[in-house]
Design an enzyme around this catalytic site. Structure first.
Site, short mmCIF file in Angstrom:
data_model
loop_
_atom_site.label_atom_id
_atom_site.label_comp_id
_atom_site.label_asym_id
_atom_site.label_seq_id
_atom_site.Cartn_x
_atom_site.Cartn_y
_atom_site.Cartn_z
N ASP A 26 0.83 -1.20 0.00
CA ASP A 26 0.00 0.00 0.00
C ASP A 26 0.86 1.26 0.00
O ASP A 26 1.89 1.32 0.69
CB ASP A 26 -0.90 -0.01 1.24
N GLU A 44 1.44 -0.39 -5.03
CA GLU A 44 0.59 0.71 -5.44
C GLU A 44 1.43 1.96 -5.67
O GLU A 44 1.92 2.57 -4.73
CB GLU A 44 -0.46 0.99 -4.36
#
Length: 578
Positions: A280, A316
């Site tokens: 993330d 990401e």
């Protein structure tokens, strides 16, 4: 919005002929078809008889487009090949928000046991990878603010439930990756609370000492408010960084102690059987510092590979194509392809005809060139939309044909495609509120078993444009069954994911495109028509006239034909040749 033609003449003619000649097969021979009574099977319904045309041009031949699921006709697909699934890190991934997916115990919240109960559905769709959004303890519904990196949020179940899920995934050949939220923790995490308590006890001119409180180095603290992303420490004259939210303090990976902590965390989950991490906010470990961020990714991936040589990581990096390419210098396998995804991404624009197929294949070639320049072993991670974006059905105004074409474009791209749960049934979202992008999975229109309540702050009254899973499984031409065939094509043809792309310029013009993909000693061709019209490609003299059809994707059961060197492609269709 593209205008679709609905011409039924050819289909009705062949239907009559088949009824007269007694043509028929058992329903079980039709891929994805449910057991249906009192129906006739029609073989070879399509667009035969088109004139052979040199090069690329449009055809006025009538097509079978327009025959929908209200017909009693079931179309036979004659090109199902044996599965050829390679056990490597090229996978077809299904993204799951556990909270909204399937509720096994009736409390209205999805859980890990619910995911386990739906593994057969996921496997039957052809997915052999699952990405679970955060599952660790957290005070929020989304769980991107972790309070304990060594446990499961109690709303989702227990570590034993997780172990069972891992085992059941592996028994089906499914690899499981989980979200690792490493950029920040919750403000309620013990590390942060200990650091704040320590800072509150310091004298006015006293500097923090990590030998006394190691957690003070785990975060970014300052005597000054650097910018608007820095917040006051309660009870102390200190500030801390929290780029996403005040209750998500940013972690500091300049701290060797923190890095050691995360090595222990990674080892814990790998020993539980996790096959990879979704990283993330990877571009935010240090704001605007690509070098630091790529080194951080490389450090963790290298450590995880030392524990499991097959470990996978996808990160990401929500940025443009060139920035994504620069992150491949981390030598980690995958970055989400944000250039291809979202409402203004290449996939959706191509699906609705705003971008022509010729441009789309040129973009695919650019990805190959740019990403491989940084990491020759990269694995692209394309997707249409994800949990932070409006649903693809919203972007395409619930146009089923365009939704199918978006799936077709995604499933013929290189790498490991990611499909957000509910995308295969055309689920909708509303506005920009995150809760509205993470609504309950619609398993049935009539049976509420397992359907969750969804996030409590989601807007009410958001109605779906398409039926639930149960109803779409029973519809041969549903979006779900289109997804199922598209994923199967990847599982039949490993070249789709792994092959080196070359554009055949003589067969590529505007809405028509032809590429080859070469993997090991095998070459396939992929032909695209993303126009509203049936079109033809003459393979004669191209060097590919010896290829035969291996499979295809059409909207409503139209058949792609290859006769006398001419490939006839109905509107919005894709064909695999070898």
């Amino acid at each position: 919005m593209k205008k679709k033609r609905f011409i039924n003449i050819v289909c009705m003619f062949i239907l009559v002929v088949s009824m007269l000649t007694g043509c028929g097969k058992d329903n079980s021979e039709v891929e994805g078809n449910p057991d249906t009574s009192n129906t006739e099977l029609v073989e070879g319904v399509g667009t035969s008889g088109s004139e052979s045309v040199e090069g690329v041009e449009s055809s006025d031949s009538e097509s079978a487009e327009g025959m929908d699921s209200s017909d009693d006709t079931i179309y036979v697909y004659d090109y199902e090949q044996e599965l050829n699934i390679i056990d490597d890190n090229y996978r077809n991934y299904y993204e799951i928000f556990v909270y909204s997916f399937y509720d096994s115990d009736g409390d209205g919240i999805g859980d890990l046991k619910g995911v386990t109960q739906k593994l057969d559905y996921i496997a039957d769709m052809g997915f052999n990878g699952i990405w679970l959004m955060p599952i660790m303890p957290s005070p929020t519904y989304h769980k991107y603010d972790v309070t304990d990196y060594y446990n499961i949020d109690e709303a989702y179940g227990t570590l034993d439930d997780f172990k069972e899920l891992v085992d059941e995934c592996h028994a089906r050949g499914i690899r499981l990756i989980i979200d690792l939220v490493m950029n920040h923790s919750s403000s309620q995490h013990m590390w942060f609370k200990e650091a704040v308590t320590y800072l509150n006890g310091l004298g006015e001119n006293e500097e923090p000492d990590s030998s006394v409180c190691p957690y003070v180095d785990y975060y970014h603290f300052s005597k000054e408010q650097v910018n608007g992303d820095w917040y006051k420490v309660n009870g102390a004259s200190w500030y801390y960084e929290g780029v996403f939210w005040s209750e998500m303090p940013d972690l500091n990976f300049s701290s060797e102690a923190l890095k050691s902590e995360f090595e222990d965390i990674a080892k814990f989950w790998i020993e539980l059987g996790v096959d990879g991490f979704r990283m993330d906010a990877a571009m935010h470990f240090e704001e605007s510092d690509i070098s630091f961020n790529t080194e951080t990714l490389n450090w963790l991936f290298t450590y995880c590979k030392s524990l499991n040589p097959d470990f996978y990581m996808v990160s990401e990096v929500w940025a443009n194509e060139s920035a994504i390419a620069s992150y491949y210098a981390s030598m980690t396998p995958s970055m989400f392809n944000f250039d291809a995804g979202d409402a203004e991404g290449k996939i959706i624009k191509t699906a609705k005809g705003a971008t022509k197929a010729e441009s789309f294949v040129q973009v695919m070639l650019k990805y190959q060139e740019d990403f491989s320049a940084s990491n020759p072993d990269y694995i692209d991670a394309p997707f249409i939309t994800n949990h932070d974006m409006g649903r693809v059905a919203n972007a395409l105004q619930s146009n089923e044909d365009d939704l199918k074409m978006a799936c077709g474009m995604l499933m013929t791209m290189n790498g490991s495609p990611f499909v957000y749960y509910g995308e295969e049934i055309g689920m909708k979202s509303k506005g920009t509120k995150d809760e509205n992008k993470r609504l309950p999975m619609v398993w049935s229109d009539t049976d509420t078993t397992g359907i969750t309540n969804g996030p409590k702050d989601a807007d009410s009254g958001i109605t779906m444009s398409f039926p639930g899973v149960e109803q779409q499984i029973a519809d041969n031409f549903s979006l779900l069954n289109y997804y199922k065939r598209a994923v199967r094509l990847r599982n039949e043809n490993p070249e789709i994911a792994r092959g080196k792309i070359e554009i055949v310029d003589s067969l590529t013009d505007g809405y028509l495109a032809f590429i080859t993909k070469t993997w090991e000693d095998s070459v396939i061709g992929i032909a695209y028509n993303n126009s509203d019209e049936e079109m033809t490609l003459s393979l004669t003299g191209s060097g590919y006239e010896g290829m035969a059809i291996r499979g295809y994707l059409t909207l409503h059961g139209e058949v792609i034909t290859l006769e006398d060197g001419t490939l006839t492609l109905p509107a919005d269709s894709i064909c695999i040749l070898k």
